[in-house]
Design an enzyme around this catalytic site. Structure first.
Site, mmCIF file in Angstrom:
data_model
loop_
_atom_site.group_PDB
_atom_site.id
_atom_site.type_symbol
_atom_site.label_atom_id
_atom_site.label_comp_id
_atom_site.label_asym_id
_atom_site.label_seq_id
_atom_site.Cartn_x
_atom_site.Cartn_y
_atom_site.Cartn_z
ATOM 1 N N TYR A 39 -11.383 -4.018 -2.873
ATOM 2 C CA TYR A 39 -11.072 -4.981 -1.302
ATOM 3 C C TYR A 39 -11.924 -4.632 -0.387
ATOM 4 O O TYR A 39 -12.383 -3.224 -0.078
ATOM 5 C CB TYR A 39 -9.786 -4.698 -1.057
ATOM 6 N N ASP A 94 -8.598 0.983 4.616
ATOM 7 C CA ASP A 94 -7.470 -0.235 4.150
ATOM 8 C C ASP A 94 -7.333 -0.031 2.737
ATOM 9 O O ASP A 94 -8.270 -0.487 1.959
ATOM 10 C CB ASP A 94 -8.042 -1.461 4.762
ATOM 11 N N HIS A 154 -5.192 -1.776 1.167
ATOM 12 C CA HIS A 154 -4.731 -3.567 0.796
ATOM 13 C C HIS A 154 -3.601 -3.522 -0.040
ATOM 14 O O HIS A 154 -3.623 -4.093 -1.152
ATOM 15 C CB HIS A 154 -5.920 -3.903 0.408
HETATM 16 C C1 CS2 Z 1 -7.385 -7.271 5.822
HETATM 17 C C2 CS2 Z 1 -7.601 -8.870 6.055
HETATM 18 O O1 CS2 Z 1 -8.361 -7.232 8.183
HETATM 19 C C3 CS2 Z 1 -7.718 -6.625 7.368
HETATM 20 O O2 CS2 Z 1 -7.198 -5.438 7.367
HETATM 21 O O3 CS2 Z 1 -6.563 -6.699 5.292
HETATM 22 O O4 CS2 Z 1 -8.981 -8.913 6.301
HETATM 23 C C4 CS2 Z 1 -6.622 -9.553 4.772
HETATM 24 O O5 CS2 Z 1 -7.497 -9.246 3.579
HETATM 25 C C5 CS2 Z 1 -7.009 -10.992 5.300
HETATM 26 O O6 CS2 Z 1 -6.487 -11.480 6.469
HETATM 27 C C6 CS2 Z 1 -6.208 -11.818 4.304
HETATM 28 O O7 CS2 Z 1 -6.057 -13.166 4.543
HETATM 29 MG MG MG Z 2 -5.740 -4.999 6.233
#
Ligand code: CS2
Ligand code: MG
Length: 408
Positions: free
Chosen positions: A160, A215, A217
């Site tokens: 991610y 992050d 995620h």
């Molecule tokens: C992410 C988001 O910005 C972040 O911290 O976790 O970009 C996320 O993946 C998206 O908003 C999903 O739509």
């Molecule tokens: Mg995020």
């Protein structure tokens, strides 16, 4: 004063922004954002089919009653589609109210608590060297806080937040090749073996002043998240984001028992009822809601006030999918909030985006300076908007190597 009409626009430069414009009988209009990333047509349909017909003829100054009317009146409560649609209406009504008062919106909350709001940018690299270069690039641009996401050796696909593009505007979380998602493969063991040392290397290279965020995620189980947080204590992270999926909120107690790493959660929440336990039991340090997804200014301000009672600071979601209207609403809250923490920020100011949403909110040296124009301080150029339309796109989905579906 009466609402005489409202229009929804879907589209934008490389992003499907959902923009609402509410008109009044006094010539004043308000703008709001209902962009629900990768599900953009749904809040647009909710607005067109149910909400706008119920707005016509109402007094736009009664933003609280209008919010309650739609929220309670729907009977079926909450949910990201509804809350994004309510959020756009609420933003537009606050825009109108502040324009009527001839004041920038933050004045209606209680004025400025600070001049500039600290931002964090996204640094990303397919391997650690590339990530270190990306962090250096952001520091050169003046950022004092950077989220770091790194490719993991041996992981079958990128993790991610990892991108090999050096163009900060590339929206790497949306694939516009169609509505059916790509599949990414995740391996928790490889992540847990690699990421702690990578974070330590980042701290060693950049020293103590840099604010480092990371992050996860939602990818770890509670016990794994506790192990990970414990192993990175020495890094001194500014925050660890979404270590586990936050549906099981009691699970965060385990993490708290094992680590003092600050925790940031909430970007997928859309109401105070998902935040209140985490805030009241002080299981998080930063609340990540976005003004669009969480029902607009009226509702998010309640969340911010509750958070303030429990030492929880704001860290509003600022993914590239949020339009400059959402970012402006958040800039006004950030200027006021006594418990402001930090704001996520991805460069939006391409010439195309500026032409669609002209404004003089400013980003300089990793800080955001709110506009002093009346209202939200953002315009919407309808001629520009006519160049764009909805483009189907998707987030990846994540599977483990044996095929089990996991958390994106
Ligand atoms: C992410 C988001 O910005 C972040 O911290 O976790 O970009 C996320 O993946 C998206 O908003 C999903 O739509
Ligand atoms: Mg995020």
């Amino acid at each position: 004063m009466k609402i005489t009409g409202a229009k929804v626009f879907v589209g934008g430069p490389g992003k499907n922004y959902v923009t609402l414009k509410i008109q009044t009988d006094q010539g004043l209009y308000g703008l709001g954002d209902a962009t629900l990333n990768n599900r953009e047509t749904l809040p647009a349909a909710y607005l067109n089919d149910y909400l706008i017909p119920n707005l016509i003829g109402r007094d736009p100054r009664n933003s609280e009653d209008i919010w309650q009317f739609f929220y309670r009146g729907a009977y079926f409560r909450k949910g990201p589609i509804a809350m994004a649609a309510f959020g756009a209406i609420d933003m537009a009504l606050w825009d109108i109210k502040a324009k009527l008062a001839d004041m920038p919106l933050y004045q209606l909350f209680g004025g400025k608590s600070r001049e500039g709001a600290l931002l964090y940018a996204h640094a990303t690299g397919t391997d650690l060297d590339a990530l270190l270069d990306s962090i250096s690039h952001h520091i050169e641009q003046g950022y004092k806080a950077v989220r770091v996401q790194c490719g993991i050796p041996g992981m079958p696909t990128e993790s991610y937040g990892v991108s090999n593009v050096d163009d900060n505007n590339k929206h790497y979380i949306t694939d516009f090749s169609g509505i059916c998602p790509n599949v990414e493969i995740w391996d928790t063991d490889r992540y847990l073996r690699y990421m702690p040392d990578a974070l330590i290397a980042i701290r060693e290279k950049f020293g103590v002043e840099l604010k480092i965020l990371h992050d996860v995620h939602h990818r770890l189980l509670p016990r794994e998240a506790a192990e990970f947080a414990k192993s990175i204590e020495a890094v001194g992270l500014y925050w660890l984001e979404d270590p586990t999926p936050a549906e099981d909120q009691d699970a965060l107690r385990l993490l708290r028992q094992h680590s003092t790493v600050p925790i940031a959660i909430g970007e997928v929440f859309n109401s105070i009822w998902e935040c209140n336990k985490l805030i009241e039991q002080e299981l998080i340090d930063f609340i990540r809601v976005a003004v669009t997804y969480a029902g607009g200014i009226t509702h998010v301000k309640r969340i911010v006030d509750l958070a303030g009672l429990h030492h929880v600071r704001t860290g509003f979601h600022g993914a590239p999918s949020h339009s400059p209207l959402c970012m402006a609403a958040q800039a006004h809250l950030n200027a006021w909030a006594p418990n402001f923490g930090i704001q996520e920020y991805l460069v939006l100011d391409t010439p195309e985006c500026d032409a669609l949403f002209p404004s003089d909110h400013k980003v300089e040296e990793g800080m955001m300076y709110v506009s002093d124009e009346p209202g939200l301080g953002v315009e919407f150029n309808e001629d520009e908007a006519s160049r764009y339309s909805y483009e189907p796109g998707s987030h990846p989905v994540v599977r483990l190597q044996d095929g089990t579906l996991w958390n994106y």
